[in-house]
Design a protein around this motif. Structure first.
Motif, PDB file in Angstrom:
ATOM      1  N   CYS A  88       0.814  -1.273   0.034  1.00 60.94           N
ATOM      2  CA  CYS A  88      -0.084  -0.099  -0.081  1.00 60.94           C
ATOM      3  C   CYS A  88       0.951   1.150  -0.043  1.00 60.94           C
ATOM      4  O   CYS A  88       2.011   1.245   0.633  1.00 60.94           O
ATOM      5  CB  CYS A  88      -1.000   0.116   1.311  1.00 60.94           C
ATOM      6  SG  CYS A  88      -0.243  -0.535   2.700  1.00 60.94           S
ATOM      7  N   ARG A  96      -5.812   0.690  -0.791  1.00 60.77           N
ATOM      8  CA  ARG A  96      -5.756  -0.816  -1.216  1.00 60.77           C
ATOM      9  C   ARG A  96      -7.067  -0.879  -1.857  1.00 60.77           C
ATOM     10  O   ARG A  96      -8.109  -0.296  -1.662  1.00 60.77           O
ATOM     11  CB  ARG A  96      -5.636  -1.710  -0.064  1.00 60.77           C
ATOM     12  CG  ARG A  96      -4.038  -1.763   0.706  1.00 60.77           C
ATOM     13  CD  ARG A  96      -4.400  -2.474   1.948  1.00 60.77           C
ATOM     14  NE  ARG A  96      -5.147  -2.094   2.740  1.00 60.77           N
ATOM     15  CZ  ARG A  96      -5.588  -2.682   3.993  1.00 60.77           C
ATOM     16  NH1 ARG A  96      -5.257  -4.014   4.010  1.00 60.77           N
ATOM     17  NH2 ARG A  96      -6.512  -1.932   4.590  1.00 60.77           N
ATOM     18  N   SER A  99     -10.324  -5.981  -2.375  1.00 63.59           N
ATOM     19  CA  SER A  99     -10.077  -7.463  -2.053  1.00 63.59           C
ATOM     20  C   SER A  99      -8.832  -7.425  -1.128  1.00 63.59           C
ATOM     21  O   SER A  99      -8.938  -8.609  -0.590  1.00 63.59           O
ATOM     22  CB  SER A  99      -9.568  -7.937  -3.388  1.00 63.59           C
ATOM     23  OG  SER A  99      -8.338  -7.285  -3.820  1.00 63.59           O
ATOM     24  N   GLN A 100      -8.010  -6.318  -1.157  1.00 64.80           N
ATOM     25  CA  GLN A 100      -7.200  -6.420   0.163  1.00 64.80           C
ATOM     26  C   GLN A 100      -7.522  -5.675   1.426  1.00 64.80           C
ATOM     27  O   GLN A 100      -6.747  -5.666   2.456  1.00 64.80           O
ATOM     28  CB  GLN A 100      -6.020  -5.636  -0.383  1.00 64.80           C
ATOM     29  CG  GLN A 100      -5.254  -6.182  -1.651  1.00 64.80           C
ATOM     30  CD  GLN A 100      -4.844  -7.596  -1.586  1.00 64.80           C
ATOM     31  OE1 GLN A 100      -4.372  -8.177  -0.351  1.00 64.80           O
ATOM     32  NE2 GLN A 100      -4.978  -8.451  -2.588  1.00 64.80           N
ATOM     33  N   LYS A 101      -9.006  -5.293   1.522  1.00 63.59           N
ATOM     34  CA  LYS A 101      -9.344  -4.942   2.750  1.00 63.59           C
ATOM     35  C   LYS A 101     -10.274  -5.813   3.234  1.00 63.59           C
ATOM     36  O   LYS A 101     -10.889  -5.763   4.563  1.00 63.59           O
ATOM     37  CB  LYS A 101      -9.971  -3.501   2.642  1.00 63.59           C
ATOM     38  CG  LYS A 101      -9.083  -2.453   2.071  1.00 63.59           C
ATOM     39  CD  LYS A 101     -10.071  -1.160   1.871  1.00 63.59           C
ATOM     40  CE  LYS A 101      -9.008  -0.020   1.440  1.00 63.59           C
ATOM     41  NZ  LYS A 101      -9.944   1.062   1.117  1.00 63.59           N
ATOM     42  N   MET A 102     -10.709  -7.007   2.703  1.00 60.63           N
ATOM     43  CA  MET A 102     -11.536  -7.893   3.617  1.00 60.63           C
ATOM     44  C   MET A 102     -11.047  -8.515   4.473  1.00 60.63           C
ATOM     45  O   MET A 102      -9.902  -8.896   4.645  1.00 60.63           O
ATOM     46  CB  MET A 102     -11.864  -9.061   2.165  1.00 60.63           C
ATOM     47  CG  MET A 102     -12.415  -8.392   1.135  1.00 60.63           C
ATOM     48  SD  MET A 102     -14.185  -7.773   1.072  1.00 60.63           S
ATOM     49  CE  MET A 102     -15.262  -9.044   1.444  1.00 60.63           C
ATOM     50  N   PRO A 103     -12.031  -8.732   5.654  1.00 61.52           N
ATOM     51  CA  PRO A 103     -11.501  -9.307   6.688  1.00 61.52           C
ATOM     52  C   PRO A 103     -10.780 -10.813   6.458  1.00 61.52           C
ATOM     53  O   PRO A 103     -11.321 -11.543   5.521  1.00 61.52           O
ATOM     54  CB  PRO A 103     -12.726  -9.567   7.612  1.00 61.52           C
ATOM     55  CG  PRO A 103     -13.677  -8.391   6.969  1.00 61.52           C
ATOM     56  CD  PRO A 103     -13.350  -8.487   5.554  1.00 61.52           C
ATOM     57  N   ASN A 106      -6.631 -12.416   3.750  1.00 59.58           N
ATOM     58  CA  ASN A 106      -6.298 -11.665   2.680  1.00 59.58           C
ATOM     59  C   ASN A 106      -6.386 -10.072   3.101  1.00 59.58           C
ATOM     60  O   ASN A 106      -5.939  -9.263   2.007  1.00 59.58           O
ATOM     61  CB  ASN A 106      -7.329 -11.837   1.589  1.00 59.58           C
ATOM     62  CG  ASN A 106      -6.913 -11.248  -0.087  1.00 59.58           C
ATOM     63  OD1 ASN A 106      -5.619 -11.755  -0.383  1.00 59.58           O
ATOM     64  ND2 ASN A 106      -7.372 -10.700  -0.619  1.00 59.58           N
ATOM     65  N   ASN A 107      -6.481  -9.566   4.244  1.00 62.12           N
ATOM     66  CA  ASN A 107      -6.498  -8.231   4.602  1.00 62.12           C
ATOM     67  C   ASN A 107      -4.870  -7.895   4.906  1.00 62.12           C
ATOM     68  O   ASN A 107      -4.689  -8.053   5.896  1.00 62.12           O
ATOM     69  CB  ASN A 107      -7.175  -8.251   6.032  1.00 62.12           C
ATOM     70  CG  ASN A 107      -7.240  -6.569   6.483  1.00 62.12           C
ATOM     71  OD1 ASN A 107      -7.007  -5.761   5.600  1.00 62.12           O
ATOM     72  ND2 ASN A 107      -7.708  -6.543   7.666  1.00 62.12           N
ATOM     73  N   LEU A 109      -2.232  -5.518   5.143  1.00 67.66           N
ATOM     74  CA  LEU A 109      -1.635  -4.338   5.320  1.00 67.66           C
ATOM     75  C   LEU A 109      -0.204  -4.044   5.277  1.00 67.66           C
ATOM     76  O   LEU A 109       0.560  -4.330   6.271  1.00 67.66           O
ATOM     77  CB  LEU A 109      -2.239  -3.663   6.734  1.00 67.66           C
ATOM     78  CG  LEU A 109      -1.806  -2.183   7.014  1.00 67.66           C
ATOM     79  CD1 LEU A 109      -2.287  -1.183   6.010  1.00 67.66           C
ATOM     80  CD2 LEU A 109      -2.610  -1.928   8.345  1.00 67.66           C
TER      81      LEU A 109
END
Length: 224
Positions: A88, A96, A99-103, A106-107, A109
């Protein structure tokens, strides 16, 4: 079984074998996707560490050594090696993709300057090799990769990296939609499990790419 008959899905089970390919060196590049420190980090929880052990064995025993050999061969023959990494641009990760913020797992950071987001030393870029930083799964989405490839005259992409069923697959599909000829190397990719890896290769093979082994690719290109 060779690349012309392996990894066939239902759709191509009875299809004729594809024709031989010609990959001119000046029009071909190796694209290494997301082989970063985060993917090779050991889990602290013993149960998770055991669950991921087959993945780490494949990475250390097969994917990394063979991708390293491929990088060396391409470099020795003056063929471009390009790298993509997921990171990021803001420390809080607001940039992001969804798809990269889903719990859950795959989250991711990973600020661009963090240790986790760096490409592993064994496969790190050298000199002035291009590194694409992406904030989603596909290396084509939201980056200048398409423009860079067009400017360089690249029409053929050889792809390896992780994860087969996620960022590799997303990138391959995007490249195919942009009419690039894509080759995915079975032994240079990995998913969380071998089952996921094999299933995704069958799904994308013959539609979005051709799947083969690294030694088949090197032989085809006269680099063996």
């Amino acid at each position: 079984m060779n690349w012309k008959t392996a990894h066939r899905s239902f759709y191509y089970q009875n299809a004729p074998e594809p024709e031989d390919m010609t990959l001119p060196w000046r029009e071909t590049a190796l694209l290494c996707i997301d082989v970063q420190n985060y993917g090779l980090a050991e889990h602290q929880d013993p149960a998770e560490r055991a669950r991921w052990e087959p993945f780490h064995q494949r990475m250390r025993g097969t994917v990394i050594p063979r991708l390293k050999t491929l990088q060396r061969s391409f470099r020795d023959h003056g063929i471009d090696v390009i790298h993509a990494r997921i990171a990021c641009l803001l420390n809080d990760g607001r940039d992001r993709s969804l798809s990269q913020k889903m719990p859950g797992w795959n989250n991711l950071l990973m600020p661009k300057s963090s240790l986790e987001s760096q490409i592993i030393p064994e496969l790190a870029p050298i000199e002035d090799e291009i590194v694409i930083t992406k904030t989603g799964d596909s290396a084509m989405t939201g980056t200048n990769l398409r423009l860079v490839l067009a400017n360089m005259g690249i029409r053929h992409l050889v792809v390896g990296g992780i994860y087969t069923d996620q960022c590799v697959s997303s990138t391959v599909r995007s490249l195919a939609d942009e009419s690039f000829n894509v080759i995915v190397l079975d032994d240079c990719c990995a998913a969380g499990t071998d089952e996921l890896h094999r299933a995704e290769l069958a799904i994308i093979n013959r539609i979005y790419c051709h799947v083969m082994q690294s030694d088949e690719l090197l032989g085809m290109m006269g680099l063996g």
